[in-house]
Scaffold this motif. Structure first.
Motif, PDB file in Angstrom:
ATOM      1  N   LEU A 118       1.839  10.746  12.845  1.00 52.04           N
ATOM      2  CA  LEU A 118       1.731  12.951  11.765  1.00 52.04           C
ATOM      3  C   LEU A 118       0.788  13.117  12.113  1.00 52.04           C
ATOM      4  O   LEU A 118       0.186  14.421  11.675  1.00 52.04           O
ATOM      5  N   GLU A 119      -0.812  11.736  11.599  1.00 52.18           N
ATOM      6  CA  GLU A 119      -2.130  12.015  11.551  1.00 52.18           C
ATOM      7  C   GLU A 119      -2.609  12.614  12.803  1.00 52.18           C
ATOM      8  O   GLU A 119      -2.993  13.708  12.538  1.00 52.18           O
ATOM      9  N   ALA A 120      -2.451  12.509  14.027  1.00 48.00           N
ATOM     10  CA  ALA A 120      -2.580  13.065  14.975  1.00 48.00           C
ATOM     11  C   ALA A 120      -2.077  14.189  15.439  1.00 48.00           C
ATOM     12  O   ALA A 120      -2.454  15.726  16.044  1.00 48.00           O
ATOM     13  N   ALA A 121      -0.706  14.485  15.098  1.00 47.80           N
ATOM     14  CA  ALA A 121      -0.281  16.045  14.690  1.00 47.80           C
ATOM     15  C   ALA A 121      -0.959  17.145  13.604  1.00 47.80           C
ATOM     16  O   ALA A 121      -0.573  18.500  14.514  1.00 47.80           O
ATOM     17  N   ILE A 122      -1.267  16.884  12.609  1.00 48.01           N
ATOM     18  CA  ILE A 122      -1.737  17.913  12.750  1.00 48.01           C
ATOM     19  C   ILE A 122      -3.094  17.474  12.096  1.00 48.01           C
ATOM     20  O   ILE A 122      -3.921  18.519  11.552  1.00 48.01           O
ATOM     21  N   LYS A 123      -3.704  16.927  12.762  1.00 46.94           N
ATOM     22  CA  LYS A 123      -5.584  16.926  13.439  1.00 46.94           C
ATOM     23  C   LYS A 123      -5.838  18.424  13.388  1.00 46.94           C
ATOM     24  O   LYS A 123      -5.002  19.221  14.131  1.00 46.94           O
ATOM     25  N   ASP A 124      -7.140  19.150  13.790  1.00 49.79           N
ATOM     26  CA  ASP A 124      -7.499  19.334  14.342  1.00 49.79           C
ATOM     27  C   ASP A 124      -7.610  20.915  13.637  1.00 49.79           C
ATOM     28  O   ASP A 124      -6.768  22.379  14.823  1.00 49.79           O
ATOM     29  N   GLY A 125      -6.886  21.176  12.536  1.00 51.06           N
ATOM     30  CA  GLY A 125      -6.024  22.445  12.244  1.00 51.06           C
ATOM     31  C   GLY A 125      -4.729  23.274  12.816  1.00 51.06           C
ATOM     32  O   GLY A 125      -4.322  23.995  11.902  1.00 51.06           O
ATOM     33  N   ALA A 126      -4.057  21.951  13.232  1.00 56.30           N
ATOM     34  CA  ALA A 126      -2.173  22.523  13.262  1.00 56.30           C
ATOM     35  C   ALA A 126      -1.618  22.214  12.132  1.00 56.30           C
ATOM     36  O   ALA A 126      -1.704  20.838  11.456  1.00 56.30           O
ATOM     37  N   GLN A 127      -0.468  23.002  11.652  1.00 57.43           N
ATOM     38  CA  GLN A 127       0.063  22.715  10.378  1.00 57.43           C
ATOM     39  C   GLN A 127       1.676  22.785  10.598  1.00 57.43           C
ATOM     40  O   GLN A 127       1.774  23.366  12.113  1.00 57.43           O
ATOM     41  N   ILE A 128       2.419  21.951  10.361  1.00 62.62           N
ATOM     42  CA  ILE A 128       3.998  21.745  10.286  1.00 62.62           C
ATOM     43  C   ILE A 128       4.457  21.754   9.129  1.00 62.62           C
ATOM     44  O   ILE A 128       4.744  21.702   8.358  1.00 62.62           O
ATOM     45  N   ASP A 129       5.791  23.057   9.288  1.00 58.77           N
ATOM     46  CA  ASP A 129       6.323  22.638   8.273  1.00 58.77           C
ATOM     47  C   ASP A 129       7.436  21.857   8.148  1.00 58.77           C
ATOM     48  O   ASP A 129       7.865  20.962   8.974  1.00 58.77           O
ATOM     49  N   ALA A 130       7.775  21.797   6.279  1.00 62.57           N
ATOM     50  CA  ALA A 130       8.443  20.183   5.905  1.00 62.57           C
ATOM     51  C   ALA A 130       9.056  20.081   5.630  1.00 62.57           C
ATOM     52  O   ALA A 130       8.406  20.819   4.347  1.00 62.57           O
ATOM     53  N   TYR A 131       9.992  19.196   4.617  1.00 64.59           N
ATOM     54  CA  TYR A 131      10.552  18.629   3.652  1.00 64.59           C
ATOM     55  C   TYR A 131       9.713  17.926   2.850  1.00 64.59           C
ATOM     56  O   TYR A 131       9.365  16.892   3.872  1.00 64.59           O
ATOM     57  N   LEU A 132       9.193  17.768   2.263  1.00 61.69           N
ATOM     58  CA  LEU A 132       8.903  15.801   0.895  1.00 61.69           C
ATOM     59  C   LEU A 132      10.247  15.741   0.593  1.00 61.69           C
ATOM     60  O   LEU A 132      10.278  16.053  -0.404  1.00 61.69           O
ATOM     61  N   THR A 133      10.169  14.462   0.562  1.00 62.31           N
ATOM     62  CA  THR A 133      10.830  13.677  -0.387  1.00 62.31           C
ATOM     63  C   THR A 133       9.899  13.133  -1.160  1.00 62.31           C
ATOM     64  O   THR A 133       9.262  11.932  -0.791  1.00 62.31           O
ATOM     65  N   MET A 134       9.961  13.149  -2.856  1.00 64.47           N
ATOM     66  CA  MET A 134       8.612  12.497  -3.137  1.00 64.47           C
ATOM     67  C   MET A 134       9.786  11.234  -4.229  1.00 64.47           C
ATOM     68  O   MET A 134      10.410  11.731  -5.064  1.00 64.47           O
ATOM     69  N   LYS A 135       8.720  10.414  -4.447  1.00 65.47           N
ATOM     70  CA  LYS A 135       9.342   8.903  -5.744  1.00 65.47           C
ATOM     71  C   LYS A 135       8.514   9.228  -6.352  1.00 65.47           C
ATOM     72  O   LYS A 135       7.405   9.091  -6.055  1.00 65.47           O
ATOM     73  N   GLY A 136       8.712  10.088  -7.768  1.00 66.63           N
ATOM     74  CA  GLY A 136       7.254   9.581  -8.350  1.00 66.63           C
ATOM     75  C   GLY A 136       5.940  10.697  -7.574  1.00 66.63           C
ATOM     76  O   GLY A 136       6.885  12.035  -7.262  1.00 66.63           O
ATOM     77  N   SER A 137       5.281  10.666  -7.928  1.00 62.76           N
ATOM     78  CA  SER A 137       4.145  11.464  -6.949  1.00 62.76           C
ATOM     79  C   SER A 137       3.677  10.757  -5.390  1.00 62.76           C
ATOM     80  O   SER A 137       2.697  11.219  -4.991  1.00 62.76           O
ATOM     81  N   THR A 138       5.009   9.905  -5.050  1.00 64.28           N
ATOM     82  CA  THR A 138       4.152   9.160  -3.467  1.00 64.28           C
ATOM     83  C   THR A 138       5.445   9.857  -2.749  1.00 64.28           C
ATOM     84  O   THR A 138       7.093  10.439  -2.852  1.00 64.28           O
ATOM     85  N   VAL A 139       4.960  10.573  -1.104  1.00 62.98           N
ATOM     86  CA  VAL A 139       5.850  10.525  -0.787  1.00 62.98           C
ATOM     87  C   VAL A 139       6.352   9.404   0.518  1.00 62.98           C
ATOM     88  O   VAL A 139       6.110   8.606   0.568  1.00 62.98           O
ATOM     89  N   THR A 140       7.816   9.773   0.040  1.00 61.75           N
ATOM     90  CA  THR A 140       8.745   8.482   1.304  1.00 61.75           C
ATOM     91  C   THR A 140       9.554   9.248   1.966  1.00 61.75           C
ATOM     92  O   THR A 140      10.234   8.270   2.710  1.00 61.75           O
ATOM     93  N   LYS A 141       9.120  10.277   2.160  1.00 57.84           N
ATOM     94  CA  LYS A 141      10.293  10.675   3.143  1.00 57.84           C
ATOM     95  C   LYS A 141       8.884  12.708   3.936  1.00 57.84           C
ATOM     96  O   LYS A 141       9.600  13.188   3.004  1.00 57.84           O
TER      97      LYS A 141
END
Length: 148
Positions: A118-141
């Protein structure tokens, strides 16, 4: 009488959910964060991720062209912490390569990836559309959304 009470209660619960911002694509409200409630955002734009600190920067989106369902960023850039055991699912850009790995009904990625991918995919300004699942304030998915 009982049926109308149930309908009124259901309508009130839906209004409370909408007013809470849980469906707005924004950051979950403090009450949700404090309670550990699980919330899935609308499509967000992933902007930056640091696997070392677990910090993920993302921005809400909005549809701008109804026929093509194109989206563009809107609102402030937000930061959330990604759990060390978070699930990352790729449609194409995170770790799927040239072949799309997508649930045909939802258009969401299904191929498991690592946080480092994930880190490598959005390095250097690349941007990805996604859904985030969060438990409280922590991303779990993180589930990438496929755009042909």
């Amino acid at each position: 009488m009982t049926r109308s009470v149930r309908a009124f209660a259901a309508a009130g619960a839906m209004a409370a959910l909408l007013l809470s911002g849980a469906c707005s694509g924004g950051k979950p409200k403090a009450a949700a964060a404090d309670s550990g409630k699980v919330v899935t955002t609308q499509v967000v734009l992933l902007k930056k991720y640091d696997a070392g600190s677990g910090a993920l920067e993302y921005q809400g989106t909005q549809k701008v062209q109804e026929p093509d369902e194109a989206i563009e960023p809107t609102g402030p850039v937000r930061t959330a912490t990604v759990a060390k055991d978070a699930t990352v699912l790729s449609a194409v850009n995170i770790c799927s390569g040239e072949d799309a790995t997508v649930d045909e009904k939802t258009g969401v990625g299904v191929k498991p990836c690592t946080l480092q991918q994930l880190e490598a995919a959005i390095k250097d300004g690349a941007q990805i559309d996604a859904y985030l699942t969060m438990k409280g304030s922590t991303v779990t998915k993180v589930a990438e959304v496929y755009h042909p």
